[in-house]
Design an enzyme around this catalytic site. Sequence first.
Site, PDB file in Angstrom:
ATOM      1  N   VAL A 142       0.726  -1.362  -0.138  1.00  0.00           N
ATOM      2  CA  VAL A 142       0.181   0.025   0.008  1.00  0.00           C
ATOM      3  C   VAL A 142       0.967   1.279  -0.148  1.00  0.00           C
ATOM      4  CG1 VAL A 142      -1.710   1.447   1.312  1.00  0.00           C
ATOM      5  CG2 VAL A 142      -1.923  -0.969   1.218  1.00  0.00           C
ATOM      6  N   ASP A 144       0.944   4.792   0.920  1.00  0.00           N
ATOM      7  CA  ASP A 144       0.246   5.634   1.588  1.00  0.00           C
ATOM      8  C   ASP A 144       0.759   6.989   1.345  1.00  0.00           C
ATOM      9  OD1 ASP A 144      -1.349   6.882   3.397  1.00  0.00           O
ATOM     10  OD2 ASP A 144      -0.755   5.932   5.238  1.00  0.00           O
ATOM     11  N   PHE A 170       3.484  -1.764   3.650  1.00  0.00           N
ATOM     12  CA  PHE A 170       3.241  -0.251   3.734  1.00  0.00           C
ATOM     13  C   PHE A 170       4.440   0.652   3.489  1.00  0.00           C
ATOM     14  CE2 PHE A 170       0.541  -3.262   5.866  1.00  0.00           C
ATOM     15  CZ  PHE A 170      -0.785  -2.887   5.400  1.00  0.00           C
ATOM     16  N   LYS A 171       4.318   1.507   2.398  1.00  0.00           N
ATOM     17  CA  LYS A 171       5.246   2.558   2.217  1.00  0.00           C
ATOM     18  C   LYS A 171       4.681   3.664   2.621  1.00  0.00           C
ATOM     19  CE  LYS A 171       7.472   5.009  -1.568  1.00  0.00           C
ATOM     20  NZ  LYS A 171       7.712   5.032  -3.060  1.00  0.00           N
ATOM     21  N   LEU A 172       5.033   4.323   3.544  1.00  0.00           N
ATOM     22  CA  LEU A 172       4.604   5.727   4.343  1.00  0.00           C
ATOM     23  C   LEU A 172       5.476   6.862   3.842  1.00  0.00           C
ATOM     24  CD1 LEU A 172       3.931   4.235   8.041  1.00  0.00           C
ATOM     25  CD2 LEU A 172       2.546   4.058   6.063  1.00  0.00           C
TER      26      LEU A 172
END
Length: 309
Positions: A142, A144, A170-172
């Site tokens: 995802v 983000d 998850f890539k924030l």
Amino acid sequence: MPTSATRPYRGVFPVVPTIFNADGSLDLPGQLRCVDFMIDAGSTGLCILANFSEQFVLSDAERDVLTRAILAHVAGRVPVIVTTTHYATQICIERSRQAEQLGAAMVMVMPPYHGATFRVSEGQVEAFYQRLSDAINIPIMVQDAPVAGTPMSAPFLARMAQNIANLKYFKLEMPGAASKMRELIRLGGAAIEGPWDGEEAITLLADLDAGATGAMTGGAYPDGIRMIFDAFHRGDREEAVRQYGRWLPLINYENRQGGILTAKALMKEGGVIACDAPRHPFPEMSPEVRAGLLDAARRLDPLVLRWGR
């Protein structure tokens, strides 16, 4: 924590820029040289067709050409993540199935959005990722990021990780990413296979302290990012801090000045590619920004400035 070519994927996975000729056509030989350089420079893996790849100026046919050419050329040397974002669930599924069939290790997908105002509810976002997961057998990351304009809380992301089989990375990319990452890890537990740093590594040290196991950065100097990442994950935080301090002026210049064109400008300077032009109407890098970027890079002697010479 060692880098790895198998799950869980860990390490430095920079974004591959898309290489164009001066007339705007795809430069496939230059594209493959770019990929070879990035692997030689120490990339644990690669990500293609991301926003930093200028995916928004590519036709569907060109996406197909690039996906096939790059995955065939990499030929398993490193894992490749393919960005398959699309507003329509079925089109995202079709793109993702093709990527998996061609050998992608993972797909990266933003939540559905279009323009400044077209958004869907949290329930529809979850259903979007659920249907995608049901259609493929490789992990979903995802992305983000503020560009999607779709707020996704840490509890929401953790719930999706726990309930959706293939949604594990998850890539924030937002202010306060480290705090959100800590909360995501706390809430999601073992379901969070890969909490990753993004945004050109501008928050890398804080994100590593928060538990980041991967970094998706610009593509010009993975050798420099590895110096920070590897030191931290072998338990030498002091060396990681020192290296972060060394590379931060260049990281900052990419994040705040050169942006999407940074990798191509440095690759052209080092003879990796012949042309660093964007595709119209994206503005070219100004001479002043280019001069500042090259000054910051030359102080560090990254491989990109020597690889093609």
